[in-house]
Design an enzyme around this catalytic site. Structure first.
Site, PDB file in Angstrom:
ATOM      1  N   LYS A  61       0.759  -1.067  -0.194  1.00 57.58           N
ATOM      2  CA  LYS A  61      -0.011   0.317   0.026  1.00 57.58           C
ATOM      3  C   LYS A  61       1.084   1.438   0.200  1.00 57.58           C
ATOM      4  O   LYS A  61       0.897   2.576   0.542  1.00 57.58           O
ATOM      5  CB  LYS A  61      -0.810   0.207   0.917  1.00 57.58           C
ATOM      6  CG  LYS A  61      -1.717  -1.346   1.530  1.00 57.58           C
ATOM      7  CD  LYS A  61      -3.068  -0.937   2.301  1.00 57.58           C
ATOM      8  CE  LYS A  61      -4.188  -2.148   1.467  1.00 57.58           C
ATOM      9  NZ  LYS A  61      -3.454  -3.245   1.361  1.00 57.58           N
ATOM     10  N   CYS A  62       1.667   1.671  -0.460  1.00 56.03           N
ATOM     11  CA  CYS A  62       2.746   2.335  -0.743  1.00 56.03           C
ATOM     12  C   CYS A  62       2.589   3.064  -1.695  1.00 56.03           C
ATOM     13  O   CYS A  62       2.194   2.274  -3.027  1.00 56.03           O
ATOM     14  CB  CYS A  62       4.313   1.972  -0.501  1.00 56.03           C
ATOM     15  SG  CYS A  62       5.531   2.862  -1.040  1.00 56.03           S
ATOM     16  N   GLY A  63       3.369   4.062  -2.481  1.00 58.97           N
ATOM     17  CA  GLY A  63       3.218   4.577  -3.247  1.00 58.97           C
ATOM     18  C   GLY A  63       4.683   4.031  -4.587  1.00 58.97           C
ATOM     19  O   GLY A  63       4.226   4.368  -5.467  1.00 58.97           O
TER      20      GLY A  63
END
Length: 163
Positions: free
Chosen positions: A36-38
């Site tokens: 769930k990271c950029g």
């Protein structure tokens, strides 16, 4: 005496102990990941690299980590499904670990000791990458924002040496 890379092991997402020794003779890219990271779209670039070079001896090892902005909150099943469904990841993925602090996983403790970063040994964010040559020697550390395709020349160089 200090451990070498091949003396370490880790638990796969499927719950099996995997000795790093099983990657002897391969060029290894170790990455701390998060779903769930950029930077999560890097999974795609990592998978592309893996597909392109796995037959020449590249292996990518993904280590999910929830130490940065709570970006890997799920358990084994969610991580596995997310990697597979969203990015088609086929390279080995391991159990969720810590890369900093008292519970730092031995693989990351070793790699950080061998290849300190710009800000000392601490890992600053998800998708920090460590490149290890086919003899188990850590050779280069890449920042989280370094896209997988930018690492390819280094990988190709190590694969060429391996032949």
């Amino acid at each position: 005496m200090e451990k070498e890379f091949y003396q370490l092991s880790a638990t796969s997402l499927q719950g099996k102990q995997v000795p790093m020794e099983s990657y002897k003779g391969k060029v290894v890219l170790v990455v701390n990941t998060a779903s769930k990271c950029g930077l999560t779209p890097q999974y795609e670039g990592l998978e592309t690299l893996y597909q392109k070079h796995k037959d020449e001896g590249l292996v990518i090892l993904g280590f999910p980590c929830n130490q940065f902005g709570n970006q890997e909150p799920g358990g084994r099943k969610e991580i596995e499904e997310g990697c597979l469904i969203n990015y088609g990841v086929s390279f080995p993925m391991f159990d969720k670990i810590d890369v900093n602090g008292d519970n730092t996983h031995p693989v990351f403790k070793y790699l950080k000791a061998k290849l300190g970063g710009l800000f000392g040994t601490r890992i600053k964010w998800n998708f920090t990458k460590f490149l290890i040559d086919s003899n188990g020697k850590p050779v280069k550390r890449f920042a989280p924002i370094t896209k997988p395709e930018k690492i390819e020349p280094y990988i190709e160089q190590l694969l060429a040496k391996k032949q």
